[in-house]
Design a protein around this motif. Sequence first.
Motif, PDB file in Angstrom:
ATOM      1  N   UNK A 129      50.328  67.116  12.501  1.00 57.90           N
ATOM      2  CA  UNK A 129      51.104  67.377  13.737  1.00 57.90           C
ATOM      3  C   UNK A 129      50.254  66.657  14.578  1.00 57.90           C
ATOM      4  N   UNK A 130      48.674  66.554  14.552  1.00 59.64           N
ATOM      5  CA  UNK A 130      47.942  65.945  15.323  1.00 59.64           C
ATOM      6  C   UNK A 130      48.440  64.258  15.362  1.00 59.64           C
ATOM      7  N   UNK A 131      48.711  63.802  14.254  1.00 56.29           N
ATOM      8  CA  UNK A 131      49.227  62.554  14.170  1.00 56.29           C
ATOM      9  C   UNK A 131      50.484  62.349  14.887  1.00 56.29           C
ATOM     10  N   UNK A 132      51.314  63.296  15.010  1.00 58.36           N
ATOM     11  CA  UNK A 132      52.720  63.287  15.793  1.00 58.36           C
ATOM     12  C   UNK A 132      52.224  63.133  17.395  1.00 58.36           C
ATOM     13  N   UNK A 133      51.266  64.095  17.707  1.00 59.00           N
ATOM     14  CA  UNK A 133      50.818  64.260  19.036  1.00 59.00           C
ATOM     15  C   UNK A 133      50.553  62.777  19.454  1.00 59.00           C
ATOM     16  N   UNK A 134      49.786  62.189  18.925  1.00 62.12           N
ATOM     17  CA  UNK A 134      49.090  60.803  19.066  1.00 62.12           C
ATOM     18  C   UNK A 134      50.054  59.896  19.421  1.00 62.12           C
ATOM     19  N   UNK A 135      51.038  59.972  18.412  1.00 61.72           N
ATOM     20  CA  UNK A 135      52.125  59.013  18.536  1.00 61.72           C
ATOM     21  C   UNK A 135      53.105  59.245  19.581  1.00 61.72           C
ATOM     22  N   UNK A 136      53.244  60.544  20.229  1.00 61.15           N
ATOM     23  CA  UNK A 136      53.850  60.725  21.427  1.00 61.15           C
ATOM     24  C   UNK A 136      53.206  60.394  22.672  1.00 61.15           C
ATOM     25  N   UNK A 137      51.986  60.016  22.599  1.00 63.44           N
ATOM     26  CA  UNK A 137      51.264  59.658  23.797  1.00 63.44           C
ATOM     27  C   UNK A 137      49.966  60.515  24.308  1.00 63.44           C
ATOM     28  N   UNK A 138      49.719  61.506  23.369  1.00 61.45           N
ATOM     29  CA  UNK A 138      48.597  62.472  23.548  1.00 61.45           C
ATOM     30  C   UNK A 138      47.038  61.810  23.141  1.00 61.45           C
ATOM     31  N   UNK A 139      46.323  62.061  23.878  1.00 65.94           N
ATOM     32  CA  UNK A 139      45.004  61.659  23.224  1.00 65.94           C
ATOM     33  C   UNK A 139      44.354  62.398  22.302  1.00 65.94           C
ATOM     34  N   UNK A 140      44.676  63.841  22.906  1.00 70.79           N
ATOM     35  CA  UNK A 140      44.093  64.885  21.750  1.00 70.79           C
ATOM     36  C   UNK A 140      44.759  66.223  21.987  1.00 70.79           C
ATOM     37  N   UNK A 141      44.606  67.193  20.908  1.00 75.56           N
ATOM     38  CA  UNK A 141      45.522  68.292  20.881  1.00 75.56           C
ATOM     39  C   UNK A 141      44.556  69.455  20.856  1.00 75.56           C
ATOM     40  N   UNK A 142      45.010  70.528  21.703  1.00 80.30           N
ATOM     41  CA  UNK A 142      44.493  71.899  21.555  1.00 80.30           C
ATOM     42  C   UNK A 142      45.417  72.864  20.731  1.00 80.30           C
ATOM     43  N   UNK A 143      44.723  73.707  20.036  1.00 83.77           N
ATOM     44  CA  UNK A 143      45.189  74.705  19.078  1.00 83.77           C
ATOM     45  C   UNK A 143      44.745  75.881  19.245  1.00 83.77           C
ATOM     46  N   UNK A 144      45.742  76.912  19.444  1.00 83.44           N
ATOM     47  CA  UNK A 144      45.311  78.401  19.673  1.00 83.44           C
ATOM     48  C   UNK A 144      45.210  79.346  18.668  1.00 83.44           C
ATOM     49  N   UNK A 145      46.489  79.883  18.546  1.00 79.64           N
ATOM     50  CA  UNK A 145      46.466  80.861  17.483  1.00 79.64           C
ATOM     51  C   UNK A 145      45.922  80.889  16.211  1.00 79.64           C
ATOM     52  N   UNK A 146      46.004  79.615  15.536  1.00 79.43           N
ATOM     53  CA  UNK A 146      45.501  79.466  14.275  1.00 79.43           C
ATOM     54  C   UNK A 146      44.025  79.515  14.383  1.00 79.43           C
ATOM     55  N   UNK A 147      43.376  79.099  15.428  1.00 76.96           N
ATOM     56  CA  UNK A 147      41.870  79.084  15.575  1.00 76.96           C
ATOM     57  C   UNK A 147      41.575  80.670  15.868  1.00 76.96           C
TER      58      UNK A 147
END
Length: 338
Positions: free
Chosen positions: A275-293
């Motif tokens: 999913x991090x890879x998908x976010x980068x491919x869509x233009x994001x620099x980085x990802x925040x993850x909430x509930x799983x953390x």
Amino acid sequence: MEYNEILTKARDIIKDKCRVCKDCNGIVCRGEIPGVGGKGSGQSFIRNREKVNEIKINLDTLVPEGEIDTSIELFGRRFKYPVFAAPIAAVGMNYSDAMDDYQYSKAIVEGCKKAGTLGFTGDGVKDEFYDDPLKVVGENEGMGIPTIKPWKTEEIINKIKKAEEKGAIAVAIDVDAAGLVLLAMLGKPVSTKSVDELKMIISSTKLPVILKGIMTVEGAKKALEAGAYGIVVSNHGGRVLDHTYATVEVLPQIAKEVKGKMKIFVDGGFRSGVDLFKARALGADAVLIGRPYGTVAYGGGAEGVEVYTHKLGQELLETMIMTGCHKLEDINEKHITI
């Protein structure tokens, strides 16, 4: 400590508010607030996850061999992976009183730091919901990002000053929390913020300021005008408004408008390194993850957070290998199919 062991322990501790589903997708917990669910029908939370899952990866291993670098530079520092723990506050109400906000933030900030990334900390009606997590940031050389609710401008500036005193490397304002009417019911209302108000807030500090809760191109342009270091494309995990678009649906057009002019973070339904890879491919620099953390913090403390972060990083590395990407900058829209 093994990842599955962490989940099993978490399930015993937070089972009254979170079932620790195999896929954290918002279906079982829909409408459960307080708790971890999405607002109303839960469709915003559910849609976030569904739309991330719909994106497919394009495999390509016919490339020269090379070292894989998953690291990213932000705030003048280099982090091991492009993933950070999203801010969560009032954990006793939404998860379990087995942890208070200080203990929870300690697990998040220390675990992320050990894994080479960062944790965002939260805020709430009671002063302790901001001050206690901020204390943890100070205890860890400022390696955390305090997140402030959209209170009155004077209070936001005062809270930023506290963050400066603790040596925080940046601060965030979750502007979409303006929709949390529960805060007003508890006697401390939040509100929307104009560009002029944000300019005043951002100009009051030398710290990088991130505006969390941007879901439109127009909103991103306003954040840029206000002088924000970056934005988080976010619908607050589906907790402030029902029936919104998923964050991955709006991310590409936002990135097209402001990419390279400010940092772009995204949250909402991201669960794995793929999913991090998908976010980068869509233009994001980085990802925040909430509930799983939240889950791994309850199930394993700082060690659980560290284990989960490295799991994400390993999955990202493997995805980069299988798509011919040697560094994060190599990842683009040609590597995915929507």
